[in-house]
Design an enzyme around this catalytic site. Structure first.
Site, short mmCIF file in Angstrom:
data_model
loop_
_atom_site.label_atom_id
_atom_site.label_comp_id
_atom_site.label_asym_id
_atom_site.label_seq_id
_atom_site.Cartn_x
_atom_site.Cartn_y
_atom_site.Cartn_z
N GLU A 279 -1.14 -10.04 -6.51
CA GLU A 279 -1.07 -10.77 -7.77
C GLU A 279 -0.20 -10.03 -8.79
O GLU A 279 0.57 -10.65 -9.52
CB GLU A 279 -2.48 -10.96 -8.35
CG GLU A 279 -3.41 -11.74 -7.46
CD GLU A 279 -4.22 -10.89 -6.47
OE1 GLU A 279 -5.31 -11.33 -6.08
OE2 GLU A 279 -3.76 -9.78 -6.09
N GLU B 272 0.83 -1.21 0.00
CA GLU B 272 0.00 0.00 0.00
C GLU B 272 0.86 1.25 0.00
O GLU B 272 2.08 1.20 0.18
CB GLU B 272 -0.92 0.00 1.22
CG GLU B 272 -1.97 -1.08 1.16
CD GLU B 272 -2.92 -1.06 2.35
OE1 GLU B 272 -3.93 -1.76 2.27
OE2 GLU B 272 -2.67 -0.35 3.34
N ASN B 273 0.19 2.38 -0.16
CA ASN B 273 0.83 3.67 -0.19
C ASN B 273 -0.12 4.68 0.43
O ASN B 273 -1.35 4.53 0.30
CB ASN B 273 1.13 4.03 -1.66
CG ASN B 273 2.00 5.24 -1.79
OD1 ASN B 273 1.54 6.36 -1.61
ND2 ASN B 273 3.26 5.03 -2.12
#
Length: 182
Positions: free
Chosen positions: A88, A77-78
């Site tokens: 994936e 995440e960011n």
């Protein structure tokens, strides 16, 4: 979970032929299941706390001596939410930069911390479609190691993939003809 205690259990009836599920042996299923669970533990998800792990099983012919047969990824995440990357796509990106291509992949596994099964999101389905045949199985694991399996074609029916595009030469000729006719 350690590899010796992990035992994938089908949550629904699965088609078996010669002891294989979609061409995947029990040992391979155990390996990709364990690897995607291990990858899930490495997820960087401080905002959603939603951990996802993915693993890609390569065909024997797609690996060289000593090279891993399974490539893994976890979601990253960011703080700028849309910038994050799903497990994936991390796994497939790693595979592609390692030299793998369409036809090299035997199966995919995905794991989350959910009680239920979580399939790849729409963006990941399209991304995977670029490199997977429609018959490649995708095993989706619950947090308890139960799984369901669907093929790429079942997860993305009527999909748009590289095999749908006309050859580049054909497209170029059509564009040149259109330009001449204008």
């Amino acid at each position: 979970m350690t590899t010796s205690t992990f035992n994938p259990v089908p949550a629904e009836s699965v088609p078996e032929k010669d002891g294989l599920i979609h061409g995947v042996s029990a040992a391979e299923l155990q390996d990709i299941g364990q690897k995607c669970l291990d990858a899930k533990a490495t997820a960087y998800c401080p905002y959603s706390l939603f951990r996802v792990g993915a693993s890609l099983l390569l065909h024997d012919s797609a690996t060289s001596a000593g090279a891993p047969r399974i490539i893994t990824g976890a979601n990253v995440e960011n703080a700028a939410y849309p910038v994050g990357t799903c497990a994936e796509r991390v796994a497939m990106g790693t595979a592609v930069v390692s030299g793998h291509k369409l036809g090299d992949f035997k199966a995919v596994a995905v794991a989350t911390d959910m009680d239920e099964f979580c399939s790849p999101c729409g963006m990941c389905r399209q991304f995977l479609r670029e490199f997977l045949g429609l018959d490649v199985p995708i095993f989706m694991f619950s947090k308890e190691g139960k799984f369901i399996v669907r093929t790429m074609g079942e997860l993305l029916p009527l999909s748009f993939g590289p095999d749908v595009l006309p050859p580049r030469e054909e497209l170029k000729k059509a564009q040149e003809k259109e330009a001449r006719d204008d």
